[in-house]
Design a protein around this motif. Structure first.
Motif, PDB file in Angstrom:
ATOM      1  N   ARG A 140      14.665 -65.158  -3.070  1.00 31.31           N
ATOM      2  CA  ARG A 140      13.890 -64.380  -2.090  1.00 31.31           C
ATOM      3  C   ARG A 140      13.830 -62.902  -2.461  1.00 31.31           C
ATOM      4  NH1 ARG A 140      16.141 -64.424   3.378  1.00 31.31           N
ATOM      5  NH2 ARG A 140      14.745 -62.656   3.518  1.00 31.31           N
ATOM      6  N   VAL A 141      14.469 -62.546  -3.598  1.00 29.47           N
ATOM      7  CA  VAL A 141      14.548 -61.124  -3.955  1.00 29.47           C
ATOM      8  C   VAL A 141      13.390 -60.737  -4.864  1.00 29.47           C
ATOM      9  CG1 VAL A 141      15.909 -59.404  -5.241  1.00 29.47           C
ATOM     10  CG2 VAL A 141      17.064 -61.043  -3.735  1.00 29.47           C
ATOM     11  N   ILE A 142      12.845 -59.533  -4.621  1.00 31.29           N
ATOM     12  CA  ILE A 142      11.941 -58.953  -5.605  1.00 31.29           C
ATOM     13  C   ILE A 142      12.607 -57.691  -6.141  1.00 31.29           C
ATOM     14  CG2 ILE A 142      10.525 -57.795  -3.804  1.00 31.29           C
ATOM     15  CD1 ILE A 142       8.189 -58.053  -5.908  1.00 31.29           C
ATOM     16  N   LYS A 143      12.744 -57.639  -7.474  1.00 31.12           N
ATOM     17  CA  LYS A 143      13.330 -56.462  -8.129  1.00 31.12           C
ATOM     18  C   LYS A 143      12.159 -55.611  -8.606  1.00 31.12           C
ATOM     19  CE  LYS A 143      15.148 -59.156 -11.236  1.00 31.12           C
ATOM     20  NZ  LYS A 143      15.886 -59.639 -12.420  1.00 31.12           N
ATOM     21  N   LEU A 144      12.239 -54.330  -8.285  1.00 30.02           N
ATOM     22  CA  LEU A 144      11.126 -53.439  -8.643  1.00 30.02           C
ATOM     23  C   LEU A 144      11.665 -52.252  -9.414  1.00 30.02           C
ATOM     24  CD1 LEU A 144      10.097 -53.683  -5.004  1.00 30.02           C
ATOM     25  CD2 LEU A 144       8.386 -54.150  -6.751  1.00 30.02           C
ATOM     26  N   SER A 145      10.891 -51.732 -10.341  1.00 30.78           N
ATOM     27  CA  SER A 145      11.326 -50.519 -11.037  1.00 30.78           C
ATOM     28  C   SER A 145      10.122 -49.810 -11.637  1.00 30.78           C
ATOM     29  CB  SER A 145      12.357 -50.858 -12.129  1.00 30.78           C
ATOM     30  OG  SER A 145      11.791 -51.700 -13.100  1.00 30.78           O
ATOM     31  N   GLY A 146      10.406 -48.631 -12.214  1.00 35.74           N
ATOM     32  CA  GLY A 146       9.354 -47.856 -12.872  1.00 35.74           C
ATOM     33  C   GLY A 146       9.577 -47.910 -14.378  1.00 35.74           C
ATOM     34  N   ILE A 147       9.737 -46.732 -14.998  1.00 30.31           N
ATOM     35  CA  ILE A 147       9.972 -46.685 -16.444  1.00 30.31           C
ATOM     36  C   ILE A 147      11.183 -45.783 -16.731  1.00 30.31           C
ATOM     37  CG2 ILE A 147       9.020 -45.976 -18.701  1.00 30.31           C
ATOM     38  CD1 ILE A 147       7.525 -48.381 -17.640  1.00 30.31           C
ATOM     39  N   GLY A 148      12.010 -46.193 -17.679  1.00 31.10           N
ATOM     40  CA  GLY A 148      13.211 -45.439 -18.051  1.00 31.10           C
ATOM     41  C   GLY A 148      14.307 -46.429 -18.393  1.00 31.10           C
ATOM     42  N   CYS A 149      15.442 -45.941 -18.920  1.00 31.08           N
ATOM     43  CA  CYS A 149      16.571 -46.851 -19.182  1.00 31.08           C
ATOM     44  C   CYS A 149      16.985 -47.488 -17.864  1.00 31.08           C
ATOM     45  CB  CYS A 149      17.748 -46.083 -19.771  1.00 31.08           C
ATOM     46  SG  CYS A 149      17.401 -45.294 -21.350  1.00 31.08           S
ATOM     47  N   SER A 150      17.062 -46.667 -16.802  1.00 33.56           N
ATOM     48  CA  SER A 150      17.428 -47.162 -15.473  1.00 33.56           C
ATOM     49  C   SER A 150      16.464 -48.262 -15.018  1.00 33.56           C
ATOM     50  CB  SER A 150      17.409 -46.008 -14.474  1.00 33.56           C
ATOM     51  OG  SER A 150      16.398 -45.070 -14.802  1.00 33.56           O
ATOM     52  N   SER A 151      15.199 -48.042 -15.253  1.00 30.20           N
ATOM     53  CA  SER A 151      14.191 -48.994 -14.782  1.00 30.20           C
ATOM     54  C   SER A 151      14.212 -50.295 -15.581  1.00 30.20           C
ATOM     55  CB  SER A 151      12.801 -48.351 -14.825  1.00 30.20           C
ATOM     56  OG  SER A 151      12.737 -47.309 -13.872  1.00 30.20           O
ATOM     57  N   LYS A 152      14.916 -50.299 -16.728  1.00 24.40           N
ATOM     58  CA  LYS A 152      15.075 -51.556 -17.469  1.00 24.40           C
ATOM     59  C   LYS A 152      16.156 -52.430 -16.830  1.00 24.40           C
ATOM     60  CE  LYS A 152      15.444 -51.315 -22.011  1.00 24.40           C
ATOM     61  NZ  LYS A 152      15.916 -50.780 -23.327  1.00 24.40           N
ATOM     62  N   SER A 153      17.062 -51.792 -16.061  1.00 27.12           N
ATOM     63  CA  SER A 153      18.255 -52.529 -15.644  1.00 27.12           C
ATOM     64  C   SER A 153      18.030 -53.726 -14.706  1.00 27.12           C
ATOM     65  CB  SER A 153      19.339 -51.582 -15.121  1.00 27.12           C
ATOM     66  OG  SER A 153      18.876 -50.828 -14.078  1.00 27.12           O
ATOM     67  N   PRO A 154      16.909 -53.817 -13.948  1.00 29.59           N
ATOM     68  CA  PRO A 154      16.744 -55.049 -13.158  1.00 29.59           C
ATOM     69  C   PRO A 154      16.728 -56.325 -14.022  1.00 29.59           C
ATOM     70  CG  PRO A 154      15.313 -53.357 -12.278  1.00 29.59           C
ATOM     71  CD  PRO A 154      15.908 -52.798 -13.555  1.00 29.59           C
ATOM     72  N   ALA A 155      16.477 -56.157 -15.327  1.00 24.28           N
ATOM     73  CA  ALA A 155      16.520 -57.343 -16.202  1.00 24.28           C
ATOM     74  C   ALA A 155      17.957 -57.853 -16.365  1.00 24.28           C
ATOM     75  CB  ALA A 155      15.947 -56.999 -17.576  1.00 24.28           C
ATOM     76  N   TYR A 156      18.952 -57.027 -15.967  1.00 24.18           N
ATOM     77  CA  TYR A 156      20.349 -57.389 -16.232  1.00 24.18           C
ATOM     78  C   TYR A 156      21.097 -57.860 -14.989  1.00 24.18           C
ATOM     79  CZ  TYR A 156      18.670 -54.401 -19.970  1.00 24.18           C
ATOM     80  OH  TYR A 156      17.883 -53.833 -20.941  1.00 24.18           O
ATOM     81  N   PHE A 157      20.387 -58.075 -13.885  1.00 24.77           N
ATOM     82  CA  PHE A 157      21.023 -58.708 -12.722  1.00 24.77           C
ATOM     83  C   PHE A 157      20.013 -59.649 -12.060  1.00 24.77           C
ATOM     84  CE2 PHE A 157      19.469 -54.517 -11.182  1.00 24.77           C
ATOM     85  CZ  PHE A 157      18.684 -54.888 -10.088  1.00 24.77           C
TER      86      PHE A 157
END
Ligand SMILES: Cc1ncc(C[n+]2csc(CCOP(=O)(O)OP(=O)(O)O)c2C)c(N)n1
Ligand code: SF4
Ligand SMILES: [Mg+2]
Length: 347
Positions: free
Chosen positions: A55-72
């Protein structure tokens, strides 16, 4: 004769899932990057809260930080938006499906520079979304230039001194109307997990600024976002414990020393007062605490401001209970007769 020892039973959470379900892909960020610790804490918090990853949607923009949703939360939905544009994508997703649990990860550059306009409107709308800024005071992905949260006088690795004042994203969020604002440090496991679990039970925008050192470009002497500086300059406003509504734990405390805040779902926050008598329900006190700690060269951590019962954007828009995305055509499309009537009216 050898007796086979039975495999120990793997622990599961309240929805019957093992912790590994909450993991994502293997990180490609630098070893020691603060962002990796934040991903670990998100995994722990979602596991403890029994969040259903489907039920979760992970959202991000651009940056090293914004890559991190791929890791949880590898099985959750994900949308890696354009630089600084995560809030509008999140708004669209939540209006289409109000049942989603939205977790947004941004950086100090993604939020404070190119995305500041979108950030401002997200905060004033109180969209039900957990918005995490992984704050390292620089643009890590593009080799460490100062970002808008870099402190005045902070030194870059190249020796250049930052001569602009920082944007305090927490003060800005409070001023704009965010209903849950906290600051923490990626190296403070206990506090960060408590803040994240509380944020997941909040209905409305939960804005978390997490100091997250960039070991490659901003962890040297003279930087105010290094591990050493963060450890010696963080000042906790309170000692925070969170008890979700489904855990039957009684906390023993001396009256007058601990404040209890009830969240909208019945979860409880226990805020043990440290040296000052801090009340996170008081907006003026929250802004004052941020100013005072900053003027001493420190940064306040913990729950800075909370308004647990504020109406969120979904309530304000008075959306129907069923997600718009799953409503049948005959309920989302006005019939021919209504369209004709409107056309008659504008002739
Ligand atoms: C429209 C646009 N402008 C500029 C860039 C270049 N760029 C990529 S990431 C980034 C900044 C990232 O900084 P931050 O959000 O702080 O993330 P960090 O890498 O520090 O985690 C910039 C300027 C881009 N990708 N797109
Ligand atoms: S460059 Fe900095 S922010 Fe990016 S992954 Fe490496 S340590 Fe993290
Ligand atoms: Mg950054």
């Amino acid at each position: 004769m050898t007796v086979a020892t039975p495999e120990p039973k793997k622990k599961v959470n309240r929805i019957g899932l093992k912790q590994e379900i909450y993991r994502g892909g293997k990180t490609t960020l630098c070893a020691g990057c603060g962002h990796n610790s934040i991903s670990e804490r998100i995994i722990d918090a979602c596991y403890r809260m029994g969040v259903n990853p489907d039920r979760v949607i992970k959202l991000s923009g651009i940056g090293c930080s914004s890559k991190s949703p791929a890791y949880f939360l590898g099985s959750a939905h994900g949308f890696n938006a354009v630089h600084g544009r995560m809030p509008s994508v999140g708004t669209g997703a939540l209006l289409a499906n109000r049942n989603l649990v939205a977790i947004g990860v941004s950086g100090d550059g993604d939020t404070g520079a190119i995305g500041i306009g979108q950030f401002v409107h997200l905060m004033r709308r109180n969209l039900p979304l957990l918005y995490i800024i992984e704050d390292n005071g620089c643009y890590g992905l593009t080799k460490g230039q100062f970002s808008p949260t870099a402190d005045y006088g902070s030194k870059a690795k190249t020796g250049v001194v930052n001569d602009l004042p920082p944007i305090d994203t927490c003060a800005l969020a409070i001023e704009l109307g965010a209903s849950f604002v906290a600051r923490s440090f990626s190296g403070d496991k206990k506090q960060l997990e408590a803040v994240l679990t509380a944020a997941l039970s909040h209905r409305g925008t939960a804005m978390l600024d997490v100091l997250s050192p960039c070991v490659t470009f901003n962890d040297h002497e003279g930087s105010t976002k290094s591990y050493a500086h963060a450890r010696s300059h963080k000042e906790a406003l309170e000692d925070l414990s969170f008890v979700p509504y489904f855990e039957d734990i009684e906390i023993d405390y001396e009256p007058g020393t601990t404040q209890e805040v009830e969240m909208h779902d019945g979860s409880r926050l226990y805020l043990k007062k440290l040296e000052q008598d801090y009340n996170p329900l008081d907006k003026m006190q929250a802004i004052q605490a941020l100013h005072e700690t900053r003027s001493r060269g420190e940064f306040a951590t913990g729950l800075i401001y909370v308004e647990p019962k504020k109406a969120d954007f979904i309530d304000v828009l008075n959306l129907v209970d069923e997600p718009l995305a799953t409503l049948p055509q005959n309920r989302v499309r006005p019939p021919e007769s209504v369209l004709s009537e409107i056309m008659e009216g504008v002739r």
